[in-house]
Scaffold this active site. Structure first.
Site, PDB file in Angstrom:
ATOM      1  N   SER A 148       0.862  -1.179   0.000  1.00 40.93           N
ATOM      2  CA  SER A 148       0.000   0.000   0.000  1.00 40.93           C
ATOM      3  C   SER A 148       0.895   1.225   0.000  1.00 40.93           C
ATOM      4  CB  SER A 148      -0.886  -0.009   1.254  1.00 40.93           C
ATOM      5  OG  SER A 148      -1.403   1.268   1.540  1.00 40.93           O
ATOM      6  N   TYR A 172      -2.368  -0.677  10.424  1.00 42.70           N
ATOM      7  CA  TYR A 172      -2.383  -1.025   9.006  1.00 42.70           C
ATOM      8  C   TYR A 172      -1.081  -0.572   8.335  1.00 42.70           C
ATOM      9  CZ  TYR A 172      -3.988  -1.426   4.175  1.00 42.70           C
ATOM     10  OH  TYR A 172      -4.104  -1.767   2.849  1.00 42.70           O
TER      11      TYR A 172
END
Length: 267
Positions: A146, A159
């Protein structure tokens, strides 16, 4: 340049987290490039519509149940998948989850859920699949990261930690398995609308704020990842390993204006 550099005909690609979202888009792109698929989800029945879609393209699609937080589930899936397909050439480590909370509200269980799924699970799936790739002397492992692998965002502490870990893990595994003909890379999407974050894209003010920060002035569309995943899965990336490929519209540049919209004086 030969189109065979991007041809995946005759290869099997295993995609985790393929019951919805980016996992399906990535699998579709690989199937369109010629690959047959092994697809996984926690519930095997959830994969049936996607299996039917891939088979309609003339490709094979073999579904398996997989819980990436359970080592026995990972080991069983890897063994059964290899026995069914006879080979695993490509792994797309896509299964993941997120809990959006301010850092002061993150619980012990929130942290464990995210890290166990996104980081520990990715490692042990890669480990079990590499047990078949290494003896074959060939493999393409694509860990899905990501933009949070390289940038920090409030509300995404666990995350971001998991995705930063994926970037580092990618480099370590590339060094470990490169001598066996296995490349390991990280595909890092920017801001894409998925089932996990759809509620944010329903806020028009937030979307405008996001677009302002992206040099290409739009969030990503899932098809924006097609070329990148086929590149990393194919012969065209044969000398690329340990890398993180950001597909983020440029937001990782920092994307902050250093001038006024209508400058009134020289700075």
């Amino acid at each position: 340049m030969s189109s065979s550099l991007f041809d995946l005909t005759g290869q099997f690609a295993l995609i985790t987290g393929a019951s919805r979202g980016l996992g399906q888009y990535l699998g579709r792109a690989l199937a369109n490039a010629g690959a047959d698929l092994i697809v996984t989800s926690r519930r095997k029945d959830d994969l049936q519509p996607f299996v039917a879609e891939i088979e309609a393209l003339g490709r094979r699609a073999i579904p398996f149940a997989l819980d990436v937080r359970d080592l026995q589930s990972i080991e069983a899936m890897a063994a059964e998948a290899y026995a069914s397909a006879g080979r695993i050439d490509i792994l797309v480590n896509n299964a993941g989850c997120n809990v959006r909370k301010p850092a002061l509200e993150v619980t012990w269980d929130d942290w464990n859920l995210i890290l166990d799924t996104n980081l520990r699970g990715a490692f042990f799936v890669a480990q079990q699949i590499a047990k078949y790739m290494v003896p074959a002397g060939y493999g393409r492992i694509i860990n899905i990261g990501s933009v949070t692998s390289v940038a920090g965002y409030a509300g995404l502490g666990p995350y971001g930690a998991s995705r930063g870990g994926i970037r580092q893990l990618t480099m370590s595994l590339a060094d470990d398995w490169g001598k066996h003909g296995v490349t390991v890379n990280c595909l890092a999407p920017g801001w894409f609308e998925t089932a996990q974050n759809r509620v944010m894209y329903q806020d028009k003010e937030w979307v405008e704020y996001l677009k302002e920060r992206i040099p290409l002035k739009r969030p990503g569309s899932p098809n924006d990842l097609d070329g990148a995943v086929v590149f990393l899965a194919s012969e065209s990336s044969r000398y690329v390993t340990g890398q993180t490929l950001l597909v983020d519209g440029g937001i990782s540049t920092g994307a902050m204006r250093a001038t006024l919209k209508k400058p009134t004086e020289r700075i």
